[in-house]
Design an enzyme around this catalytic site. Structure first.
Site, mmCIF file in Angstrom:
data_model
loop_
_atom_site.group_PDB
_atom_site.id
_atom_site.type_symbol
_atom_site.label_atom_id
_atom_site.label_comp_id
_atom_site.label_asym_id
_atom_site.label_seq_id
_atom_site.Cartn_x
_atom_site.Cartn_y
_atom_site.Cartn_z
ATOM 1 N N GLU A 1 0.891 -1.118 0.084
ATOM 2 C CA GLU A 1 -0.037 -0.005 0.102
ATOM 3 C C GLU A 1 0.979 1.108 -0.048
ATOM 4 O OE1 GLU A 1 -2.440 2.810 3.133
ATOM 5 O OE2 GLU A 1 -1.987 0.632 3.638
ATOM 6 N N ASP B 1 0.739 3.915 -3.063
ATOM 7 C CA ASP B 1 0.124 5.331 -2.812
ATOM 8 C C ASP B 1 0.990 6.185 -3.802
ATOM 9 O OD1 ASP B 1 -1.275 7.246 -1.307
ATOM 10 O OD2 ASP B 1 0.671 7.466 -0.555
ATOM 11 N N ASP C 1 -7.270 1.271 0.778
ATOM 12 C CA ASP C 1 -5.761 0.675 0.875
ATOM 13 C C ASP C 1 -5.467 -0.829 0.078
ATOM 14 O OD1 ASP C 1 -5.431 2.463 2.900
ATOM 15 O OD2 ASP C 1 -5.653 1.123 4.760
ATOM 16 N N GLU D 1 -4.484 0.402 -3.454
ATOM 17 C CA GLU D 1 -3.253 1.085 -3.397
ATOM 18 C C GLU D 1 -2.263 -0.053 -3.549
ATOM 19 O OE1 GLU D 1 -3.763 5.589 -1.697
ATOM 20 O OE2 GLU D 1 -2.864 4.134 -0.630
#
Length: 227
Positions: free
Chosen positions: A42, A46, A115, A118
């Site tokens: 994650e 991101d 989450d 990502e």
């Protein structure tokens, strides 16, 4: 726990045949399962998402200044947007949860959905490279990027500007309550502009609840002005 998704399932979601299926299994594993979870992927995803969207905005809006680009990026890479896309892809149905997390509503958590999306992007970038990750992001976010004719204004900023323009006190936010387990919390926040008006909003984070409250109060104030 859910069965681990097949290579065909991953390919159908990402548009690319996976090479290292274990990466995607990690991206779709919640910490409550007792196995390695998605948090590291994650973190990577991101950053990949932010870079790809920023570069697409830079290319598609050559006359936009830095402030406009930042506003667009904030909206497109927000947890709210990621959760909406993850829900459209039904990613939470593929996540391996522990029994307790399932009972606590983990499969319906916007935070987890965002989450996991990502993390999936991070896995795709590691497994198949930048081009594959970019293709997936452009496919899922493309229409929203092109649809932003004007840079979106965050509701809290819009409310702040409204209050200043009317000579009112700045908006004040207060946490009303926090409910739910740590992995699927719900917040309720109230906002007031002096004694003029007040509204409340809910969200999966305090920031999301403040945004919802600001949106609700702006709606009230707009309706009042129309009377």
């Amino acid at each position: 726990m859910s069965e681990r998704p097949s290579a065909q399932t991953i390919a159908a979601i990402t548009g690319t045949d996976p090479r290292d299926l274990a990466l995607y299994h990690e991206a779709l594993t919640h910490g409550s399962s007792g196995a390695g979870d998605y948090q590291r992927l994650e973190f990577l995803g991101d950053r990949v998402l932010g870079l790809v969207i920023a570069s697409e905005l830079f290319r598609r809006f050559p006359k936009a200044h830095e402030g406009d680009l930042s506003s667009r990026l904030h909206a497109l890479a927000s947890g709210e947007t990621c959760a909406r896309i993850a829900q459209r892809l039904d990613l939470n149905a593929l996540v391996r949860f522990g029994t307790q997390a399932i009972g606590d509503g983990g499969r319906y958590s916007d935070n987890i959905a965002a989450d996991v999306l990502e993390a999936l992007i991070g896995a795709l970038w590691l497994d198949c490279g930048e081009a594959a990750a970019r293709a997936f992001i452009v496919k899922e976010w493309g229409e929203m990027i092109d649809g932003q004719v004007a840079a979106p204004k965050h509701p809290k900023a819009a409310l702040q500007e409204w209050a200043a323009a009317k000579g009112r006190k700045p908006p004040e936010y207060r946490l009303i309550r926090r409910e739910g387990p740590d992995h699927a919390p719900r917040f309720r926040v109230g906002v007031t502009v002096g004694k003029l008006a007040e509204a409340e909003g809910e969200g999966a984070s305090k920031q999301a609840a403040e945004k919802a409250a600001a949106t609700a109060l702006l709606d009230i104030l707009t309706q009042e002005e129309k009377k």
